[in-house]
Motif scaffolding. Structure first.
Motif, PDB file in Angstrom:
ATOM      1  N   ALA A 806       0.819  -1.254   0.047  1.00 22.46           N
ATOM      2  CA  ALA A 806      -0.008  -0.188   0.098  1.00 22.46           C
ATOM      3  C   ALA A 806       0.696   1.413  -0.440  1.00 22.46           C
ATOM      4  O   ALA A 806       0.841   2.596  -0.784  1.00 22.46           O
ATOM      5  N   LYS A 807       2.225   1.328   0.575  1.00 24.06           N
ATOM      6  CA  LYS A 807       2.784   2.907   0.979  1.00 24.06           C
ATOM      7  C   LYS A 807       3.158   3.009   0.120  1.00 24.06           C
ATOM      8  O   LYS A 807       3.305   4.301  -0.717  1.00 24.06           O
ATOM      9  N   GLU A 808       4.062   1.786  -0.924  1.00 25.60           N
ATOM     10  CA  GLU A 808       4.832   1.688  -2.134  1.00 25.60           C
ATOM     11  C   GLU A 808       3.618   2.404  -3.353  1.00 25.60           C
ATOM     12  O   GLU A 808       4.436   2.875  -4.387  1.00 25.60           O
ATOM     13  N   LEU A 809       2.175   1.830  -2.988  1.00 30.50           N
ATOM     14  CA  LEU A 809       1.572   2.089  -4.613  1.00 30.50           C
ATOM     15  C   LEU A 809       1.147   3.970  -4.317  1.00 30.50           C
ATOM     16  O   LEU A 809       0.958   4.206  -5.863  1.00 30.50           O
ATOM     17  N   GLU A 810       1.174   4.085  -3.244  1.00 29.27           N
ATOM     18  CA  GLU A 810       0.504   5.738  -2.811  1.00 29.27           C
ATOM     19  C   GLU A 810       1.739   6.498  -3.297  1.00 29.27           C
ATOM     20  O   GLU A 810       1.509   6.980  -3.706  1.00 29.27           O
ATOM     21  N   ALA A 811       3.214   6.137  -2.369  1.00 33.44           N
ATOM     22  CA  ALA A 811       3.773   7.166  -3.267  1.00 33.44           C
ATOM     23  C   ALA A 811       4.582   6.505  -4.662  1.00 33.44           C
ATOM     24  O   ALA A 811       4.919   7.735  -5.553  1.00 33.44           O
ATOM     25  N   LEU A 812       4.065   5.871  -5.691  1.00 37.52           N
ATOM     26  CA  LEU A 812       4.150   5.713  -7.808  1.00 37.52           C
ATOM     27  C   LEU A 812       3.410   6.359  -7.585  1.00 37.52           C
ATOM     28  O   LEU A 812       3.426   7.738  -8.365  1.00 37.52           O
ATOM     29  N   ARG A 813       1.588   6.394  -7.017  1.00 34.66           N
ATOM     30  CA  ARG A 813       0.782   7.011  -8.033  1.00 34.66           C
ATOM     31  C   ARG A 813       1.451   8.663  -7.237  1.00 34.66           C
ATOM     32  O   ARG A 813       0.454   9.818  -7.855  1.00 34.66           O
ATOM     33  N   ARG A 814       1.448   8.688  -6.378  1.00 30.67           N
ATOM     34  CA  ARG A 814       1.976  10.421  -6.156  1.00 30.67           C
ATOM     35  C   ARG A 814       3.120  11.078  -7.288  1.00 30.67           C
ATOM     36  O   ARG A 814       3.212  12.389  -7.152  1.00 30.67           O
ATOM     37  N   GLU A 815       4.254   9.894  -7.472  1.00 29.02           N
ATOM     38  CA  GLU A 815       5.310  10.709  -8.435  1.00 29.02           C
ATOM     39  C   GLU A 815       4.891  10.878  -9.626  1.00 29.02           C
ATOM     40  O   GLU A 815       4.951  12.087 -10.315  1.00 29.02           O
ATOM     41  N   GLY A 816       3.583   9.842  -9.808  1.00 35.12           N
ATOM     42  CA  GLY A 816       3.038  10.263 -11.604  1.00 35.12           C
ATOM     43  C   GLY A 816       2.192  11.402 -11.330  1.00 35.12           C
ATOM     44  O   GLY A 816       1.911  12.321 -12.225  1.00 35.12           O
ATOM     45  N   ALA A 817       2.018  11.331 -10.554  1.00 37.22           N
ATOM     46  CA  ALA A 817       0.633  12.380 -10.026  1.00 37.22           C
ATOM     47  C   ALA A 817       1.719  14.360 -10.568  1.00 37.22           C
ATOM     48  O   ALA A 817       0.722  15.046 -11.342  1.00 37.22           O
ATOM     49  N   ALA A 818       2.788  13.980 -10.500  1.00 37.98           N
ATOM     50  CA  ALA A 818       3.684  15.568 -10.787  1.00 37.98           C
ATOM     51  C   ALA A 818       3.966  15.243 -12.222  1.00 37.98           C
ATOM     52  O   ALA A 818       4.799  16.266 -12.620  1.00 37.98           O
ATOM     53  N   TRP A 819       3.530  14.596 -12.702  1.00 40.30           N
ATOM     54  CA  TRP A 819       4.274  14.729 -14.245  1.00 40.30           C
ATOM     55  C   TRP A 819       3.369  15.186 -15.406  1.00 40.30           C
ATOM     56  O   TRP A 819       2.130  15.721 -14.898  1.00 40.30           O
ATOM     57  N   THR A 820       4.133  15.561 -16.300  1.00 41.43           N
ATOM     58  CA  THR A 820       3.094  16.514 -17.610  1.00 41.43           C
ATOM     59  C   THR A 820       2.551  15.144 -18.878  1.00 41.43           C
ATOM     60  O   THR A 820       2.956  13.855 -18.232  1.00 41.43           O
ATOM     61  N   GLU A 821       1.908  15.586 -19.513  1.00 41.72           N
ATOM     62  CA  GLU A 821       1.343  14.659 -20.055  1.00 41.72           C
ATOM     63  C   GLU A 821       1.929  14.210 -20.960  1.00 41.72           C
ATOM     64  O   GLU A 821       2.533  12.527 -21.529  1.00 41.72           O
ATOM     65  N   ASP A 822       2.972  15.353 -21.617  1.00 40.30           N
ATOM     66  CA  ASP A 822       4.639  14.178 -22.710  1.00 40.30           C
ATOM     67  C   ASP A 822       5.616  13.179 -21.642  1.00 40.30           C
ATOM     68  O   ASP A 822       5.678  12.563 -22.010  1.00 40.30           O
ATOM     69  N   GLU A 823       5.237  13.914 -20.319  1.00 43.51           N
ATOM     70  CA  GLU A 823       6.242  12.591 -19.092  1.00 43.51           C
ATOM     71  C   GLU A 823       5.976  11.683 -19.363  1.00 43.51           C
ATOM     72  O   GLU A 823       6.473  10.704 -19.716  1.00 43.51           O
ATOM     73  N   ALA A 824       4.007  11.680 -19.527  1.00 39.56           N
ATOM     74  CA  ALA A 824       3.334  10.391 -18.968  1.00 39.56           C
ATOM     75  C   ALA A 824       3.317   9.523 -19.658  1.00 39.56           C
ATOM     76  O   ALA A 824       3.821   8.500 -19.878  1.00 39.56           O
ATOM     77  N   PHE A 825       3.204  10.027 -21.268  1.00 38.56           N
ATOM     78  CA  PHE A 825       3.532   9.172 -22.393  1.00 38.56           C
ATOM     79  C   PHE A 825       5.068   8.989 -22.396  1.00 38.56           C
ATOM     80  O   PHE A 825       5.270   7.631 -23.363  1.00 38.56           O
ATOM     81  N   ALA A 826       6.035   9.913 -22.644  1.00 39.33           N
ATOM     82  CA  ALA A 826       7.416   8.960 -23.121  1.00 39.33           C
ATOM     83  C   ALA A 826       7.645   8.392 -21.805  1.00 39.33           C
ATOM     84  O   ALA A 826       8.651   7.182 -22.715  1.00 39.33           O
TER      85      ALA A 826
END
Length: 831
Positions: A806-826
């Protein structure tokens, strides 16, 4: 100075070039040696204009002198010889024009010019004109008169001289250039030709017949350059030559045709600008290197060079003037200043005609040849962006003095004079080159007409859109109807930009936004249409006429639904539209609003309420309405059944939707096929769904609207994943994102399918990061997921919760939440 050993006599004067002496009545004239040298240079080159630089080199070789020295000596010569002896050609140089005693340079006698004689100047290399060169050369070999027609600065003279150089050897008496630019009076055309060819004319016999008689047995190519301001006398001479001197061929240049029955016209287009090796780019590079030896084309600067050439319309004169600024401004400096092109492009070559030494002078020359009414129509046409129809031109350019039919006549004249380009045959469209348009707008401002003409332009576009809106109701085929209006896309944008500006015309702005929805959807940029609606929305209030406000709310609702406006906002707009149309008794408007409400999500419009809206729409629908209008209800029914988990009924409505879309034609078929594919996928018909998606993509490409297939890719990705084709799904995602960004400005609608794709690859941590990004985007945009998207997200989240702590999942989701669209697709390997 190396003078020829010849005597020249004119009037009471005798010039002994060998001894460098001028005699007046047998006695040495009181004239300085340099003045005599100037006279010798001009007399020996009397068949052409002698430029100032050439005179400096002949008279003062290797010595730097002030330009006024030459002016002083020319003035002294005129004072002694008379003012009609030496002509000043503004911007070009000087020419000796007095007749010489016994001068028979080109007369049909033993003293006729030797084979292959010519006065043609050296010709610089041509760029991008191979086809034109071949076409003119072929015509000149077969016809007595070929006229190269085109706008000022487009390269007519250059092409004519290149042709003449190539074919001069085919004529016994060569090829001769007669520049008519300096001929101020049409009566001087014959004299200019005679002077060039050495034909002696008397005051009593300066007629075309005299020149024709002198050339009766001659074989030559006569290049008559710059005929546009002396059309009638030039045509009279050419016709006389055709009848009486069959061995003389004429190659003319002009901004408009000579209108002779036997004339072969070659309309010269601008240079191609669509590739790095295009003629326009080659010309710029050549001229830039001549001006700046350190310049070299590179992958870094070629895009800027291409843009410069494109924005200068591929006009050779403008490109040459721009390239001449390289030492001062560089490529980026030129590009940055093109909006001030008439100020920047002023560095013409010293040998060039004055009208070609600045871009503005070239257009001044053309403009001065127009009648006052033609000048008025020309400047008013400058308000159009990207071209215009005849009807729009008549609406905008006419007034109490120049009626619609006069506008038609003047438009034809402007086409003839190469200031307006006509394109197409059955229903021509017209346009000004962008540089010509900039000049026209300058003239419009100078005439104090800018505000009035922008108002007329906006009103004309409003009228056009309202006519289209009414026509959609009954027109059975939608695709030809929309083709007639989509050409005005840039004009609609310009009209909106003007009307939406502060202190402009609020009612016109509202009307333009309200009735342009068809256009935004068809041209595939609903997000831009929604932008205008949201910009203008604060102006829609109780003072707005009800028909206008109802139509505005309908457009905002329709565009908002397609462009993913938060659902509650477009539903609210649809309700306002329905209320307004119901109050007006407008069945068509009410029908459209009801269809929108009937397709809304059940958390915004209760399913029973939505069903009631669609039943009311069915009661309003008329069989004579167009398929484009009637398909709206089938589309809404399709969604209503889909949202209610009635997939079979949704499929039935979808099939009817596709049938009506095919009747209507055009882009609506793409959307209908896409919707049906979604239903087939939910029913488990994976192959059918894939086939429908690919058919939608192919149909979008076929009609020239590839970006209309964005939603087809949304269905194609999960369908291919369902089949197990991971590579195919990846390519579909990449293609879908590219067109989604183009159409909507982002790839929002593909985000859930991006999650599905990455999860299928087995990368749980990347999927978790992407989930955080997707959730954040939905939260920021205040958008609600489609029920099917929400179910997909919940399934993916459950898988992640079962795989990651659960903690790792939450940390990963927080990390991705800071991405831009270009970063997400890259990160997903789809940059």
């Amino acid at each position: 100075m190396d003078a020829a050993s010849s005597d020249y006599r004119f009037g009471r004067f005798r010039l002994d070039a060998a001894r460098r002496v001028l005699l007046a009545d047998g006695k040495p004239a009181r004239l300085g040696a340099r003045a005599v040298d100037v006279l010798i240079a001009l007399v020996q080159r009397r068949d052409r204009i002698v430029g100032k630089d050439e005179l400096f080199e002949l008279v003062w070789p290797g010595v730097v002198v002030e330009e006024n020295n030459l002016q002083v000596h020319v003035s002294a010569l005129r004072k002694l010889l008379g003012p009609q002896t030496i002509a000043t050609i503004p911007g070009r140089g000087y020419q000796f024009i007095a007749p010489l005693d016994g001068d028979v340079l080109a007369a049909p006698s033993a003293a006729a010019p030797s084979a292959r004689a010519t006065n043609l100047p050296p010709v610089a290399p041509l760029y991008g004109r191979d086809d034109d060169l071949a076409a003119v050369r072929a015509l000149a070999a077969q016809h007595a008169l070929v006229t190269i027609v085109g706008a000022g600065g487009i390269g007519k003279t250059h092409l004519a001289l290149a042709v003449a150089q190539q074919v001069a050897h085919s004529f016994t008496h060569g090829a001769w250039l007669v520049d008519l630019a300096a001929v101020a009076d049409g009566a001087q055309v014959v004299a200019a030709v005679a002077r060039t060819l050495g034909i002696v004319l008397t005051d009593d016999d300066a007629s075309p017949a005299t020149v024709t008689a002198a050339l009766r047995e001659q074989s030559m190519l006569l290049v008559l350059d710059n005929c546009e301001h002396v059309l009638e006398p030039a045509a009279t001479l050419i016709e006389a030559l055709r009848r009486g001197a069959p061995g003389v061929r004429v190659l003319a240049t002009s901004q408009e045709p000579l209108k002779l029955a036997h004339e072969q016209i070659v309309r010269l287009a601008p240079l191609a600008v669509d590739a790095a090796d295009s003629g326009a780019v080659q010309l710029f590079v050549a001229r830039a290197q001549a001006a700046d030896r350190g310049f070299a084309p590179t992958p870094d600067n070629l895009p800027a060079v291409s843009e410069i050439c494109r924005r200068l319309d591929g006009l050779p004169l403008a490109i040459e003037l721009a390239a001449a600024r390289m030492p001062l401004l560089g490529v980026e400096g030129i590009r940055a200043r093109l909006n001030e092109r008439f100020r920047v492009l002023t560095a013409g070559a010293r040998f060039a005609p004055r009208r070609h030494q600045t871009l503005h002078a070239a257009f001044d020359w053309s403009h001065d040849l127009l009648s006052p009414d033609e000048q008025t129509v020309f400047r008013r046409l400058g308000v159009f962006v990207g071209g215009f129809s005849l009807e729009l031109a008549q609406r905008v350019a006419s007034d109490a003095r120049i009626d619609r039919w006069a506008v038609l006549d003047h438009l034809g004249g402007l086409v003839d004079k190469s200031l307006v380009i006509a394109e197409g045959r059955e229903a021509p469209r017209y346009r000004l080159l962008e540089t010509g348009r900039a000049f026209a707008l300058e003239q419009l401002e100078r005439a104090g007409e800018t505000d009035e003409l922008m108002r007329r332009h906006a009103h004309a576009l409003r009228h056009l859109l309202q006519e289209f809106d009414a026509a959609v109701v009954g027109e059975q085929r939608f695709d030809p109807l929309v083709r007639g209006i989509e050409a005005e896309f840039d004009n609609v944008r310009a009209a909106l930009a003007w009307a939406a500006a502060p202190q402009s015309d609020r009612e016109t702005a509202i009307a333009l936004a309200a009735t342009s929805d068809w256009l935004w959807n068809e041209v595939d940029v609903p997000s831009e249409g929604l932008h205008w609606c949201r910009l203008i929305r604060p102006w829609v209030d109780e003072s707005t006429p009800l028909p206008l406000s109802a139509r505005f709310w309908l457009t905002q609702a329709g565009l908002g639904r397609v462009a993913l406006l938060p659902a509650h906002e477009w539903v609210e707009s649809a309700r306002k539209a329905a209320d307004g149309f119901r109050a007006l008794g407008d069945d068509v408007g009410l029908y459209r609003a009801l269809c929108l409400l009937g397709s809304a999500r059940d958390d915004l419009v209760d399913a029973r309420e939505a069903g009631a809206y669609l039943e009311e729409a069915a009661a309003l629908e008329q069989p004579h309405w167009s398929p484009r209008l009637r398909l709206r209800r089938q589309n809404a029914l399709e969604w209503w059944h889909y949202l209610g988990d009635r997939r079979s009924q949704a499929r039935e409505a979808g099939v009817r939707h596709v049938a009506l879309a095919r009747e209507a034609g055009g882009i609506v078929e793409v959307g209908a096929l896409t919707n049906l594919a979604s239903t087939e996928l939910d029913l488990g018909n994976v192959d059918a769904a894939i086939d429908l998606c690919r058919l939608a993509v192919a149909r979008a490409a076929e009609i020239g609207r590839p970006s209309a297939a964005v939603h087809a890719y949304e269905n194609l990705v999960p369908a291919l994943l369902e089949r197990g084709d991971l590579d195919g799904a990846t390519e579909a995602m990449r293609a879908g994102r590219a067109i989604s960004v183009r159409r909507l400005g982002n790839a929002f609608s593909l985000l859930i399918y991006l999650l599905m794709l990455v999860e299928r690859r087995g990368d749980a941590r990347l999927t978790a990061r992407l989930l955080g990004y997707v959730d954040r985007v939905y939260e920021d945009s205040r958008r609600t997921m489609h029920p099917e998207e929400r179910r997909t997200r919940e399934k993916l989240l459950a898988k992640l919760e079962a795989t990651l702590p659960a903690k790792e999942l939450e940390a990963l989701r927080r990390e991705g939440a800071a991405w831009t669209e270009d970063e997400a697709f890259a990160r997903a390997g789809l940059s």
